[in-house]
Design a protein around this motif. Structure first.
Motif, mmCIF file in Angstrom:
data_model
loop_
_atom_site.group_PDB
_atom_site.id
_atom_site.type_symbol
_atom_site.label_atom_id
_atom_site.label_comp_id
_atom_site.label_asym_id
_atom_site.label_seq_id
_atom_site.Cartn_x
_atom_site.Cartn_y
_atom_site.Cartn_z
ATOM 1 N N VAL A 92 42.275 -4.254 -25.571
ATOM 2 C CA VAL A 92 41.235 -5.392 -25.375
ATOM 3 C C VAL A 92 40.919 -5.933 -26.634
ATOM 4 N N ARG A 93 41.046 -7.151 -27.045
ATOM 5 C CA ARG A 93 40.375 -7.752 -28.165
ATOM 6 C C ARG A 93 39.390 -8.622 -27.752
ATOM 7 N N THR A 94 38.202 -8.805 -28.516
ATOM 8 C CA THR A 94 37.066 -9.674 -28.299
ATOM 9 C C THR A 94 36.832 -10.375 -29.541
ATOM 10 N N SER A 95 36.055 -11.491 -29.098
ATOM 11 C CA SER A 95 35.624 -12.670 -30.353
ATOM 12 C C SER A 95 34.133 -12.368 -30.379
ATOM 13 N N GLU A 96 33.548 -11.701 -29.173
ATOM 14 C CA GLU A 96 32.126 -11.412 -29.107
ATOM 15 C C GLU A 96 31.901 -10.118 -29.868
ATOM 16 N N HIS A 97 30.637 -10.149 -30.469
ATOM 17 C CA HIS A 97 30.328 -8.878 -31.155
ATOM 18 C C HIS A 97 28.965 -8.355 -31.091
ATOM 19 N N GLU A 98 28.242 -9.272 -30.344
ATOM 20 C CA GLU A 98 26.732 -9.071 -30.118
ATOM 21 C C GLU A 98 26.445 -7.863 -29.355
ATOM 22 N N ALA A 99 25.377 -7.359 -29.384
ATOM 23 C CA ALA A 99 24.796 -6.281 -28.529
ATOM 24 C C ALA A 99 24.768 -6.566 -27.195
ATOM 25 N N GLY A 100 24.502 -7.859 -26.792
ATOM 26 C CA GLY A 100 24.364 -8.300 -25.232
ATOM 27 C C GLY A 100 25.736 -8.063 -24.696
ATOM 28 N N TRP A 101 26.806 -8.643 -25.471
ATOM 29 C CA TRP A 101 28.064 -8.529 -24.646
ATOM 30 C C TRP A 101 28.666 -7.280 -24.705
ATOM 31 N N GLN A 102 28.413 -6.403 -25.525
ATOM 32 C CA GLN A 102 28.878 -5.193 -25.496
ATOM 33 C C GLN A 102 28.207 -4.403 -24.383
ATOM 34 N N GLN A 103 27.006 -4.535 -24.291
ATOM 35 C CA GLN A 103 26.443 -3.779 -23.052
ATOM 36 C C GLN A 103 26.844 -4.226 -21.745
ATOM 37 N N ALA A 147 38.831 1.231 -34.397
ATOM 38 C CA ALA A 147 39.019 0.349 -35.659
ATOM 39 C C ALA A 147 40.092 -0.360 -35.830
ATOM 40 N N GLY A 148 40.187 -1.524 -36.328
ATOM 41 C CA GLY A 148 41.635 -2.229 -36.410
ATOM 42 C C GLY A 148 41.600 -3.492 -35.661
ATOM 43 N N GLU A 149 42.924 -4.096 -35.348
ATOM 44 C CA GLU A 149 42.899 -5.250 -34.735
ATOM 45 C C GLU A 149 42.496 -5.351 -33.218
ATOM 46 N N VAL A 150 42.636 -4.152 -32.401
ATOM 47 C CA VAL A 150 42.268 -3.862 -31.115
ATOM 48 C C VAL A 150 40.933 -3.249 -31.171
ATOM 49 N N ASP A 151 39.972 -3.985 -30.239
ATOM 50 C CA ASP A 151 38.738 -3.520 -30.408
ATOM 51 C C ASP A 151 38.436 -2.425 -29.284
ATOM 52 N N TYR A 152 39.213 -2.298 -28.207
ATOM 53 C CA TYR A 152 39.128 -1.347 -27.286
ATOM 54 C C TYR A 152 40.630 -0.949 -26.705
ATOM 55 N N ILE A 153 40.413 0.439 -26.384
ATOM 56 C CA ILE A 153 41.584 0.639 -25.422
ATOM 57 C C ILE A 153 41.230 1.595 -24.118
ATOM 58 N N LEU A 154 41.649 1.043 -23.119
ATOM 59 C CA LEU A 154 41.468 1.673 -21.712
ATOM 60 C C LEU A 154 42.683 2.467 -21.136
ATOM 61 N N LYS A 155 42.385 3.410 -20.503
ATOM 62 C CA LYS A 155 43.353 4.115 -19.555
ATOM 63 C C LYS A 155 42.958 3.984 -18.430
ATOM 64 N N VAL A 156 43.949 3.087 -17.615
ATOM 65 C CA VAL A 156 43.664 2.968 -16.084
ATOM 66 C C VAL A 156 44.657 3.123 -15.316
ATOM 67 N N ARG A 157 44.057 3.822 -14.137
ATOM 68 C CA ARG A 157 44.978 4.264 -13.067
ATOM 69 C C ARG A 157 44.490 3.774 -11.825
ATOM 70 N N VAL A 158 46.044 3.206 -11.269
ATOM 71 C CA VAL A 158 45.772 2.186 -10.015
ATOM 72 C C VAL A 158 47.102 2.570 -9.030
ATOM 73 N N PRO A 159 47.133 2.069 -7.818
ATOM 74 C CA PRO A 159 48.328 2.303 -7.155
ATOM 75 C C PRO A 159 49.591 1.718 -7.783
ATOM 76 N N ASP A 160 49.439 0.314 -8.183
ATOM 77 C CA ASP A 160 50.759 -0.304 -8.446
ATOM 78 C C ASP A 160 50.156 -1.385 -9.397
ATOM 79 N N ALA A 161 51.103 -2.523 -9.624
ATOM 80 C CA ALA A 161 50.863 -3.635 -10.302
ATOM 81 C C ALA A 161 49.911 -4.644 -9.619
ATOM 82 N N LYS A 162 49.645 -4.601 -8.516
ATOM 83 C CA LYS A 162 48.712 -5.484 -7.609
ATOM 84 C C LYS A 162 47.410 -4.726 -7.749
#
Length: 158
Positions: free
Chosen positions: A78-89, A108-123
Motif C-alpha cells: 500500500v502506497r498513500t499520498s495521505e500522511h496526516e494522523a486522521g487518515w492513518q487512524q 520505510a521506503g517507497e511502499v508505506d505498508y505491507i499487509l499479509k492477507v488470507r482469503v479463500p480465492d481471488a474473489k
C-alpha cells in the motif's frame, strides 16, 4: 507492541523452556520439565516470571488455513499520498476490522505498508480490496499472490 524496559536476563534454562513452549504450549509442565532437564516447580516459576515480564505475551492455537478454506495468501503493498494522523487512524481502524489481515507493517521506503492477507480465492481478495478502498482512500495498491509458502513459523530464534 509493548515496551519492556526491564526485561530479565534469560539464562539457558529460560531459553530451553521458551523453545519448548514455542513448539507446543499445550504440553504439560511435567513434559516441559522433562524436556528442559528440570523439575516442575522451577519450570512453573520461570514461566510465571516470563509472563509477568512480558516475554510470554499470550498462548494461542495455530490453525491450518487450507483446512479452513483460506488457502490463498496475498501480500498487499500500500502506497498513500495521505500522511496526516486522521487518515492513518482511519486506515489502521479499517485494517483492524478486517479479519483477512493477518499482519500489517508500516515500512520505510517507497511502499508505506505491507499487509499479509488470507482469503479463500481471488474473489475473496477482491471483496477485501473493495471493502478496504470503500473505507479509506489509498493512492496505490499492489497485490502479490503467494504461489508457495516455503517457511512459516511463529517461533523466535532463541
Amino acid at each position: 507492541m509493548v515496551d519492556h524496559p526491564e526485561l530479565p536476563d534469560l539464562d539457558a534454562l529460560d531459553r530451553r523452556i521458551l523453545r519448548a513452549l514455542q513448539v507446543d504450549a499445550s504440553q504439560s509442565l511435567d513434559e516441559i520439565a522433562r524436556q528442559v532437564g528440570s523439575s516442575k516447580t522451577p519450570v512453573w516459576n520461570r514461566i510465571r516470571k516470563l509472563r509477568e515480564a512480558g516475554v510470554i505475551r499470550r498462548q494461542t492455537v495455530i490453525l491450518d488455513p487450507q483446512a479452513l478454506g483460506l488457502g490463498t495468501c496475498f501480500f498487499v503493498l500500500v502506497r498513500t499520498s495521505e500522511h496526516e494522523a486522521g487518515w492513518q487512524q482511519r486506515f489502521l481502524a479499517a485494517l483492524r476490522e478486517r479479519p483477512e489481515v493477518l499482519e500489517a507493517h508500516r515500512l520505510a521506503g517507497e511502499v508505506d505498508y505491507i499487509l499479509k492477507v488470507r482469503v479463500p480465492d481471488a474473489k475473496g481478495y477482491d471483496a477485501f480490496y473493495q471493502a478496504l478502498i470503500r473505507d479509506v482512500r489509498i493512492f496505490d495498491v499492489t497485490a502479490l499472490l503467494s504461489m508457495e509458502e516455503i517457511k512459516e513459523t511463529t517461533a523466535l530464534p532463541l
